[in-house]
Design an enzyme around this catalytic site. Structure first.
Site, PDB file in Angstrom:
ATOM      1  N   HIS A   1     -17.166  89.798 -46.514  1.00  0.00           N
ATOM      2  CA  HIS A   1     -16.135  88.738 -46.245  1.00  0.00           C
ATOM      3  C   HIS A   1     -15.900  88.555 -44.780  1.00  0.00           C
ATOM      4  CE1 HIS A   1     -14.777  88.858 -50.596  1.00  0.00           C
ATOM      5  NE2 HIS A   1     -15.563  87.903 -50.796  1.00  0.00           N
TER       6      HIS A   1
ATOM      7  N   LYS B   1      -9.692  82.711 -63.290  1.00  0.00           N
ATOM      8  CA  LYS B   1     -10.154  84.245 -62.962  1.00  0.00           C
ATOM      9  C   LYS B   1      -8.794  85.260 -63.197  1.00  0.00           C
ATOM     10  CE  LYS B   1     -14.359  83.828 -60.248  1.00  0.00           C
ATOM     11  NZ  LYS B   1     -15.060  84.009 -58.960  1.00  0.00           N
TER      12      LYS B   1
ATOM     13  N   ARG C   1     -25.821  86.699 -50.314  1.00  0.00           N
ATOM     14  CA  ARG C   1     -26.093  88.171 -50.093  1.00  0.00           C
ATOM     15  C   ARG C   1     -27.748  88.315 -50.498  1.00  0.00           C
ATOM     16  NH1 ARG C   1     -20.906  89.850 -53.576  1.00  0.00           N
ATOM     17  NH2 ARG C   1     -22.069  88.023 -54.517  1.00  0.00           N
TER      18      ARG C   1
ATOM     19  N   SER D   1     -16.416  92.048 -54.217  1.00  0.00           N
ATOM     20  CA  SER D   1     -14.793  92.455 -54.746  1.00  0.00           C
ATOM     21  C   SER D   1     -14.762  93.102 -55.958  1.00  0.00           C
ATOM     22  CB  SER D   1     -13.803  91.078 -54.702  1.00  0.00           C
ATOM     23  OG  SER D   1     -13.969  90.515 -53.432  1.00  0.00           O
TER      24      SER D   1
HETATM   25  O1  PNS Z   1     -15.127  84.071 -54.206  1.00  0.00           O
HETATM   26  P1  PNS Z   1     -15.655  82.926 -55.456  1.00  0.00           P
HETATM   27  O2  PNS Z   1     -15.049  83.523 -56.692  1.00  0.00           O
HETATM   28  O3  PNS Z   1     -17.052  83.067 -55.489  1.00  0.00           O
HETATM   29  O4  PNS Z   1     -15.100  81.578 -55.047  1.00  0.00           O
HETATM   30  C1  PNS Z   1     -15.400  80.482 -55.670  1.00  0.00           C
HETATM   31  C2  PNS Z   1     -14.724  79.080 -55.267  1.00  0.00           C
HETATM   32  C3  PNS Z   1     -13.274  79.366 -55.186  1.00  0.00           C
HETATM   33  C4  PNS Z   1     -15.300  78.849 -53.827  1.00  0.00           C
HETATM   34  C5  PNS Z   1     -15.009  77.778 -56.179  1.00  0.00           C
HETATM   35  O5  PNS Z   1     -14.410  78.356 -57.630  1.00  0.00           O
HETATM   36  C6  PNS Z   1     -14.249  76.574 -55.807  1.00  0.00           C
HETATM   37  O6  PNS Z   1     -14.378  76.025 -55.013  1.00  0.00           O
HETATM   38  N1  PNS Z   1     -12.998  76.364 -56.717  1.00  0.00           N
HETATM   39  C7  PNS Z   1     -12.278  75.269 -56.262  1.00  0.00           C
HETATM   40  C8  PNS Z   1     -12.409  74.056 -57.486  1.00  0.00           C
HETATM   41  C9  PNS Z   1     -13.641  73.286 -57.295  1.00  0.00           C
HETATM   42  O7  PNS Z   1     -13.613  72.608 -56.190  1.00  0.00           O
HETATM   43  N2  PNS Z   1     -14.567  73.321 -58.133  1.00  0.00           N
HETATM   44  C10 PNS Z   1     -15.758  72.507 -58.112  1.00  0.00           C
HETATM   45  C11 PNS Z   1     -16.629  73.178 -57.512  1.00  0.00           C
HETATM   46  S1  PNS Z   1     -18.552  72.429 -57.726  1.00  0.00           S
END
Ligand code: PNS
Length: 164
Positions: free
Chosen positions: A21, A45, A94, A132
């Site tokens: 990150h 989560k 990645r 993570s």
């Molecule tokens: O680190 P992660 O878990 O891969 O992050 C995922 C994250 C938080 C970026 C994604 O779940 C997100 O944007 N959540 C917010 C809700 C949202 O906007 N959902 C629609 C996405 S198409």
């Protein structure tokens, strides 16, 4: 002028932040005036660290980077990015295995907010297998995670799992 600032949001769970990150954050900081690292307050989560803990670890780990601000958000990412005046969202890629989910998310976010671009940055290849989830598992099982996480995270993981 304020509105001329190029801001990017780097969203994620960051449970906890890893060196992968940090690599993405540093790369984004070379392109944008401000990088808002945004911790998703996502009930879906099960997290090891609370949102506040994750933010504090991010703050400590990015203290040397003056263009970086740590925030959290609830609800849709596109709404948060708009509120913050960001022109783009950045995500790390990645490997091909990340692509499908990231592509879907980028296209859905574009449908929701056509003016917001998603950019992908590739971290150094040594971080390809880093996540993570894997860091937490190794730490929990007593393995060495020092090469994979910043010092504040190493300390917090040791506290969580009761090792030195
Ligand atoms: O680190 P992660 O878990 O891969 O992050 C995922 C994250 C938080 C970026 C994604 O779940 C997100 O944007 N959540 C917010 C809700 C949202 O906007 N959902 C629609 C996405 S198409």
């Amino acid at each position: 002028m304020h509105s001329a600032l190029k801001r990017v949001v780097y969203p994620g769970s960051f449970d906890p932040v890893t060196n992968g990150h940090l690599d993405v954050i540093q790369r984004a900081a070379t392109i944008f005036d401000e990088v808002i690292v945004a911790v998703a307050r996502n009930a879906e989560k099960r997290a090891l660290f609370s949102t506040e803990e994750r933010m504090e670890l991010l703050r400590q780990s990015t203290a040397h980077l003056e263009k970086v601000r740590v925030a959290s958000f609830q609800g849709l990412l596109v709404n948060f990015a708009k509120e913050q005046g960001a022109s783009a969202v950045v995500r790390g890629l990645r490997a091909i295995s990340d692509f499908e989910f990231e592509f879907q998310m980028a296209l859905m976010n574009r449908k929701l907010e056509p003016t917001l671009e998603t950019l992908f940055l590739m971290p150094r290849e040594e971080y390809t297998s880093l996540s993570s989830r894997v860091v937490k598992e190794i730490a929990q099982l007593g393995g060495q995670v020092a090469p994979f996480v910043p010092a504040p995270v190493l300390e917090s993981l040791a506290k969580k799992f009761g090792s030195a």
